[in-house]
Design a protein around this motif. Sequence first.
Motif, PDB file in Angstrom:
ATOM      1  N   UNK A 191       0.582  -0.924  -0.096  1.00 12.61           N
ATOM      2  CA  UNK A 191      -0.152   0.098   0.575  1.00 12.61           C
ATOM      3  C   UNK A 191       1.084   1.056  -0.414  1.00 12.61           C
ATOM      4  N   UNK A 192       1.578   1.074   1.074  1.00 13.98           N
ATOM      5  CA  UNK A 192       2.897   2.230   1.263  1.00 13.98           C
ATOM      6  C   UNK A 192       3.709   2.392  -0.138  1.00 13.98           C
ATOM      7  N   UNK A 193       3.666   2.022  -1.102  1.00 11.33           N
ATOM      8  CA  UNK A 193       4.264   1.640  -2.532  1.00 11.33           C
ATOM      9  C   UNK A 193       3.663   2.599  -3.559  1.00 11.33           C
ATOM     10  N   UNK A 194       2.532   1.943  -2.908  1.00  9.93           N
ATOM     11  CA  UNK A 194       1.241   3.108  -4.274  1.00  9.93           C
ATOM     12  C   UNK A 194       0.935   4.598  -3.777  1.00  9.93           C
ATOM     13  N   UNK A 195       1.331   4.466  -2.222  1.00 11.74           N
ATOM     14  CA  UNK A 195       0.506   6.122  -1.883  1.00 11.74           C
ATOM     15  C   UNK A 195       2.748   6.412  -2.455  1.00 11.74           C
ATOM     16  N   UNK A 196       3.191   5.631  -2.124  1.00 11.80           N
ATOM     17  CA  UNK A 196       5.428   6.838  -2.826  1.00 11.80           C
ATOM     18  C   UNK A 196       4.781   6.703  -4.121  1.00 11.80           C
ATOM     19  N   UNK A 197       3.707   5.932  -5.037  1.00 14.08           N
ATOM     20  CA  UNK A 197       4.214   6.207  -6.623  1.00 14.08           C
ATOM     21  C   UNK A 197       3.313   7.555  -6.599  1.00 14.08           C
ATOM     22  N   UNK A 198       2.065   7.067  -5.722  1.00 16.63           N
ATOM     23  CA  UNK A 198       1.748   8.883  -6.429  1.00 16.63           C
ATOM     24  C   UNK A 198       2.246  10.193  -5.502  1.00 16.63           C
ATOM     25  N   UNK A 199       2.936   9.935  -4.893  1.00 14.35           N
ATOM     26  CA  UNK A 199       3.137  10.984  -4.256  1.00 14.35           C
ATOM     27  C   UNK A 199       4.256  11.697  -5.447  1.00 14.35           C
ATOM     28  N   UNK A 200       5.443  10.594  -5.922  1.00 17.26           N
ATOM     29  CA  UNK A 200       6.231  10.829  -7.221  1.00 17.26           C
ATOM     30  C   UNK A 200       5.326  11.775  -7.767  1.00 17.26           C
ATOM     31  N   UNK A 201       4.251  10.967  -8.442  1.00 13.60           N
ATOM     32  CA  UNK A 201       3.458  12.070  -9.688  1.00 13.60           C
ATOM     33  C   UNK A 201       3.178  13.355  -9.557  1.00 13.60           C
ATOM     34  N   UNK A 202       2.821  13.210  -7.949  1.00 11.81           N
ATOM     35  CA  UNK A 202       2.482  14.463  -8.016  1.00 11.81           C
ATOM     36  C   UNK A 202       2.984  15.652  -8.240  1.00 11.81           C
ATOM     37  N   UNK A 203       4.015  15.234  -7.689  1.00  8.70           N
ATOM     38  CA  UNK A 203       5.151  16.504  -7.584  1.00  8.70           C
ATOM     39  C   UNK A 203       5.581  16.818  -8.627  1.00  8.70           C
ATOM     40  N   UNK A 204       5.625  16.042 -10.289  1.00  8.58           N
ATOM     41  CA  UNK A 204       5.956  16.335 -11.219  1.00  8.58           C
ATOM     42  C   UNK A 204       4.452  16.950 -11.669  1.00  8.58           C
ATOM     43  N   UNK A 205       3.059  16.637 -11.301  1.00 10.20           N
ATOM     44  CA  UNK A 205       1.724  17.293 -11.542  1.00 10.20           C
ATOM     45  C   UNK A 205       2.371  18.433 -11.387  1.00 10.20           C
ATOM     46  N   UNK A 206       2.546  19.051 -10.151  1.00 11.83           N
ATOM     47  CA  UNK A 206       1.791  19.996  -9.580  1.00 11.83           C
ATOM     48  C   UNK A 206       3.599  21.158 -10.246  1.00 11.83           C
ATOM     49  N   UNK A 207       4.421  20.717 -11.166  1.00 13.19           N
ATOM     50  CA  UNK A 207       5.390  22.251 -10.951  1.00 13.19           C
ATOM     51  C   UNK A 207       5.008  23.226 -12.070  1.00 13.19           C
TER      52      UNK A 207
END
Length: 207
Positions: A191-207
Amino acid sequence: MEKRKTQIDWKNVFKLGFILFVISAVAACCLAFTNYVTAGTIEKMDQETNKAARQEVLSEATDFEEIPAAELVKIRTEIGLENPDELVEAYQGKTGDDVIGYTVKTAPQSGYSGEVQVLTGISKEGLVQGVTILKHNETPGLGALATEPAFKDQYKDLSAAEKITVVKTAPASGSNSIQAITGATITSKAVTDGVNISNEVYLILSK
């Protein structure tokens, strides 16, 4: 003693075979017609379910705009995702013209029984707002407890800018960590792997 020869009534055999063929054909046609008629309804229900899930993890958003598939392809490459299928979709959550945050659906394959589908909501400030488990095959009473608020609520307000870690005891105050489910550390990490992937995606989308 003379043996009596068995006579096969081929006419009857072909007749029975034809009847079975007709029954099978009619059943197949009925099934195909049912699928055709219900396909639209099922798809609409799936869309409503997914929208409700996005609303659950990013409650302040009222509308969700899907991130184009082509952009997701670039993001998969940028974050170095070994299995591209683990990033399923991403949406920008909005209220009016204001961006509230993002929701990201992931499907890490690292669960105890395989894929665990995770939906994560992240605010525009970079804090996890909610996590829900959409699909899993984890062990009842152990890994399946990942769907319970006692576990998934631990992610709320953790930072998307820092990797979330899994610990076996209560995490230290202020740490970006969650406590694993007793006896289900593998599921907790998935589950944490999934959340961490989401966090990485967010960091790119929010630039």
